[in-house]
Write a protein that holds these residues in place. Sequence first.
Motif, PDB file in Angstrom:
ATOM      1  N   THR A   1     -14.506  15.007   1.954  1.00 18.54           N
ATOM      2  CA  THR A   1     -14.053  15.172   3.204  1.00 18.54           C
ATOM      3  C   THR A   1     -14.768  16.074   3.989  1.00 18.54           C
ATOM      4  O   THR A   1     -15.757  16.438   3.582  1.00 18.54           O
ATOM      5  N   GLU A   2     -14.167  16.194   4.975  1.00 18.64           N
ATOM      6  CA  GLU A   2     -14.817  17.043   6.039  1.00 18.64           C
ATOM      7  C   GLU A   2     -14.763  18.609   5.758  1.00 18.64           C
ATOM      8  O   GLU A   2     -15.465  19.262   6.252  1.00 18.64           O
ATOM      9  N   LEU A   3     -13.807  18.814   4.581  1.00 17.21           N
ATOM     10  CA  LEU A   3     -13.704  20.133   4.365  1.00 17.21           C
ATOM     11  C   LEU A   3     -13.958  20.205   2.691  1.00 17.21           C
ATOM     12  O   LEU A   3     -13.279  20.872   1.836  1.00 17.21           O
ATOM     13  N   GLY A   4     -15.086  19.619   2.276  1.00 19.22           N
ATOM     14  CA  GLY A   4     -15.343  19.631   0.992  1.00 19.22           C
ATOM     15  C   GLY A   4     -14.962  18.327   0.142  1.00 19.22           C
ATOM     16  O   GLY A   4     -14.333  17.616   0.706  1.00 19.22           O
ATOM     17  N   VAL A   5     -15.100  18.878  -1.242  1.00 21.16           N
ATOM     18  CA  VAL A   5     -14.561  17.702  -2.276  1.00 21.16           C
ATOM     19  C   VAL A   5     -13.183  18.075  -2.849  1.00 21.16           C
ATOM     20  O   VAL A   5     -13.171  19.530  -3.082  1.00 21.16           O
ATOM     21  N   TRP A   6     -12.372  17.394  -3.072  1.00 14.89           N
ATOM     22  CA  TRP A   6     -10.987  17.451  -3.450  1.00 14.89           C
ATOM     23  C   TRP A   6     -10.716  16.471  -4.520  1.00 14.89           C
ATOM     24  O   TRP A   6     -11.224  15.292  -4.552  1.00 14.89           O
ATOM     25  N   THR A   7      -9.884  17.187  -5.606  1.00 16.43           N
ATOM     26  CA  THR A   7      -9.546  16.102  -6.610  1.00 16.43           C
ATOM     27  C   THR A   7      -8.269  16.172  -6.770  1.00 16.43           C
ATOM     28  O   THR A   7      -7.384  17.205  -6.366  1.00 16.43           O
ATOM     29  N   THR A   8      -7.621  14.977  -7.610  1.00 14.04           N
ATOM     30  CA  THR A   8      -6.203  15.131  -7.927  1.00 14.04           C
ATOM     31  C   THR A   8      -6.192  14.329  -9.264  1.00 14.04           C
ATOM     32  O   THR A   8      -7.050  13.682  -9.637  1.00 14.04           O
ATOM     33  N   ASN A   9      -5.352  15.060 -10.045  1.00 13.65           N
ATOM     34  CA  ASN A   9      -4.995  14.411 -11.324  1.00 13.65           C
ATOM     35  C   ASN A   9      -3.782  13.434 -11.563  1.00 13.65           C
ATOM     36  O   ASN A   9      -3.695  12.789 -12.416  1.00 13.65           O
ATOM     37  N   ASP A  10      -3.415  13.241 -10.449  1.00 16.43           N
ATOM     38  CA  ASP A  10      -2.047  12.233 -10.503  1.00 16.43           C
ATOM     39  C   ASP A  10      -1.734  11.762  -9.053  1.00 16.43           C
ATOM     40  O   ASP A  10      -1.309  12.250  -8.133  1.00 16.43           O
ATOM     41  N   LEU A  11      -2.286  10.524  -8.716  1.00 17.85           N
ATOM     42  CA  LEU A  11      -2.148   9.808  -7.747  1.00 17.85           C
ATOM     43  C   LEU A  11      -0.731   9.392  -7.573  1.00 17.85           C
ATOM     44  O   LEU A  11      -0.179   8.423  -8.385  1.00 17.85           O
ATOM     45  N   ASN A  12       0.242   9.969  -6.787  1.00 19.30           N
ATOM     46  CA  ASN A  12       1.554  10.037  -6.872  1.00 19.30           C
ATOM     47  C   ASN A  12       2.342   9.950  -5.564  1.00 19.30           C
ATOM     48  O   ASN A  12       3.140  10.667  -5.498  1.00 19.30           O
ATOM     49  N   GLY A  13       1.606   8.806  -4.709  1.00 19.18           N
ATOM     50  CA  GLY A  13       2.561   8.716  -3.463  1.00 19.18           C
ATOM     51  C   GLY A  13       2.187  10.012  -2.474  1.00 19.18           C
ATOM     52  O   GLY A  13       1.522  10.749  -2.649  1.00 19.18           O
ATOM     53  N   ALA A  14       3.329  10.110  -1.815  1.00 17.87           N
ATOM     54  CA  ALA A  14       3.535  11.470  -1.150  1.00 17.87           C
ATOM     55  C   ALA A  14       3.612  12.629  -1.828  1.00 17.87           C
ATOM     56  O   ALA A  14       3.212  13.922  -1.189  1.00 17.87           O
ATOM     57  N   ASN A  15       3.863  12.704  -3.120  1.00 15.29           N
ATOM     58  CA  ASN A  15       3.819  13.587  -3.884  1.00 15.29           C
ATOM     59  C   ASN A  15       2.376  14.224  -4.659  1.00 15.29           C
ATOM     60  O   ASN A  15       2.249  14.986  -5.462  1.00 15.29           O
ATOM     61  N   THR A  16       1.309  13.487  -4.079  1.00 12.84           N
ATOM     62  CA  THR A  16      -0.002  13.716  -4.633  1.00 12.84           C
ATOM     63  C   THR A  16      -0.282  15.289  -4.405  1.00 12.84           C
ATOM     64  O   THR A  16      -0.429  15.530  -3.129  1.00 12.84           O
ATOM     65  N   ILE A  17      -0.790  15.779  -5.294  1.00 15.42           N
ATOM     66  CA  ILE A  17      -1.369  17.226  -5.007  1.00 15.42           C
ATOM     67  C   ILE A  17      -2.802  17.292  -5.110  1.00 15.42           C
ATOM     68  O   ILE A  17      -3.443  16.688  -6.339  1.00 15.42           O
ATOM     69  N   TRP A  18      -3.558  17.585  -4.098  1.00 14.90           N
ATOM     70  CA  TRP A  18      -5.210  17.838  -4.164  1.00 14.90           C
ATOM     71  C   TRP A  18      -5.723  19.326  -4.297  1.00 14.90           C
ATOM     72  O   TRP A  18      -4.890  20.179  -3.756  1.00 14.90           O
ATOM     73  N   ASN A  19      -6.493  19.431  -4.973  1.00 13.44           N
ATOM     74  CA  ASN A  19      -7.065  20.852  -5.245  1.00 13.44           C
ATOM     75  C   ASN A  19      -8.602  20.586  -4.733  1.00 13.44           C
ATOM     76  O   ASN A  19      -9.227  19.746  -4.849  1.00 13.44           O
TER      77      ASN A  19
ATOM     78  N   TRP B   1       0.912  -1.184   0.006  1.00 11.39           N
ATOM     79  CA  TRP B   1      -0.074   0.083   0.038  1.00 11.39           C
ATOM     80  C   TRP B   1       1.121   1.326   0.223  1.00 11.39           C
ATOM     81  O   TRP B   1       1.839   1.320   0.600  1.00 11.39           O
ATOM     82  N   THR B   2       0.484   2.340  -0.775  1.00  9.91           N
ATOM     83  CA  THR B   2       1.009   3.341  -0.546  1.00  9.91           C
ATOM     84  C   THR B   2       0.376   4.490  -0.114  1.00  9.91           C
ATOM     85  O   THR B   2      -1.025   4.691  -0.586  1.00  9.91           O
ATOM     86  N   ASN B   3       0.899   5.301   0.641  1.00  5.39           N
ATOM     87  CA  ASN B   3      -0.156   6.600   1.162  1.00  5.39           C
ATOM     88  C   ASN B   3       0.068   7.771   0.038  1.00  5.39           C
ATOM     89  O   ASN B   3       1.187   8.118  -0.538  1.00  5.39           O
ATOM     90  N   VAL B   4      -1.380   7.952  -0.298  1.00  4.18           N
ATOM     91  CA  VAL B   4      -1.362   9.103  -1.325  1.00  4.18           C
ATOM     92  C   VAL B   4      -2.246  10.103  -0.907  1.00  4.18           C
ATOM     93  O   VAL B   4      -2.546  10.934  -1.799  1.00  4.18           O
ATOM     94  N   GLU B   5      -1.935  10.671   0.229  1.00  3.95           N
ATOM     95  CA  GLU B   5      -2.829  11.631   1.214  1.00  3.95           C
ATOM     96  C   GLU B   5      -1.959  13.022   0.487  1.00  3.95           C
ATOM     97  O   GLU B   5      -2.576  14.207   0.529  1.00  3.95           O
ATOM     98  N   GLY B   6      -0.593  12.974   0.347  1.00  6.19           N
ATOM     99  CA  GLY B   6      -0.042  14.223  -0.383  1.00  6.19           C
ATOM    100  C   GLY B   6      -0.217  14.998   0.496  1.00  6.19           C
ATOM    101  O   GLY B   6       0.026  14.995   1.710  1.00  6.19           O
ATOM    102  N   ASP B   7      -0.615  16.526  -0.154  1.00  8.87           N
ATOM    103  CA  ASP B   7      -0.914  17.538   0.576  1.00  8.87           C
ATOM    104  C   ASP B   7      -2.141  17.758   1.098  1.00  8.87           C
ATOM    105  O   ASP B   7      -2.301  19.051   1.398  1.00  8.87           O
ATOM    106  N   LEU B   8      -2.820  16.972   1.380  1.00  6.17           N
ATOM    107  CA  LEU B   8      -4.215  17.193   1.905  1.00  6.17           C
ATOM    108  C   LEU B   8      -4.228  17.448   3.359  1.00  6.17           C
ATOM    109  O   LEU B   8      -3.100  16.694   4.107  1.00  6.17           O
ATOM    110  N   PRO B   9      -4.904  18.309   3.838  1.00 10.03           N
ATOM    111  CA  PRO B   9      -4.804  18.733   5.132  1.00 10.03           C
ATOM    112  C   PRO B   9      -5.206  17.362   6.114  1.00 10.03           C
ATOM    113  O   PRO B   9      -6.016  16.397   5.620  1.00 10.03           O
ATOM    114  N   ASP B  10      -5.108  17.383   7.289  1.00  6.95           N
ATOM    115  CA  ASP B  10      -5.513  16.503   8.386  1.00  6.95           C
ATOM    116  C   ASP B  10      -6.892  16.473   8.628  1.00  6.95           C
ATOM    117  O   ASP B  10      -7.144  16.923   9.602  1.00  6.95           O
ATOM    118  N   ILE B  11      -7.801  15.794   7.552  1.00  8.07           N
ATOM    119  CA  ILE B  11      -9.208  15.919   7.875  1.00  8.07           C
ATOM    120  C   ILE B  11      -9.594  14.560   7.598  1.00  8.07           C
ATOM    121  O   ILE B  11      -8.934  13.883   6.667  1.00  8.07           O
TER     122      ILE B  11
END
Length: 195
Positions: A177-195, A148-158
């Motif tokens: 999430t608790e703070l709305g809907v987030w998307t990513t175009n690249d599931l890239n482990g710890a480097n995943t960026i969520w918008n 398993w790979t953690n793909v939380e990336g820059d998502l806040p602790d929610i």
Amino acid sequence: TNNAWSGFTSKREGNVGRFINPSDYDSRSNMLYAAHEEGKYLSVRNVGTSNSTTVKAIEEMEGVISAVSVSPNEPNRVFFATSRGELLKVDDIHSNFLTTVTIIDNGLPFGYISSITMEIGNDNHINISYSNYGLESIWETQNGGNNWTNVEGDLPDIPVRWIEFNPNDNNSAVAATELGVWTTNDLNGANTIWN
């Protein structure tokens, strides 16, 4: 109709299952699967007609089911997760004797798994989410749970309530999430960026 759910709701009496009970519907076999008491699941056969209910134990399961997901790829396969961070793949679930249970939570943290999602066409590519604070909330496997790979990336602790693959691109995802809907175009482990 109310009659369609009578067999299901009657099993919710006496604090069995959860207040908002995790469940998923298998349209291929007209079966509903849901949490029941510790180590057990409820199935409702012939939803909308006879609503025949059965409660079955899974010997390998510890705790009460926290997420249920019917495989979109493999008939008679259902994934169950528990609030103890356990993740199980159950094959031949309609069989009374030949059910095969595989534990696929190798290396996952202990926590409340809130959703399980498989890539369309590939049950070995799975995303799961956790609804805990202080825990990496989104994990991915591409080999059926061996790693398993953690793909939380820059998502806040929610808490993350749900994760879905983009049906047109299995490398992108949407998370509720608790703070709305987030998307990513690249599931890239710890480097995943969520918008």
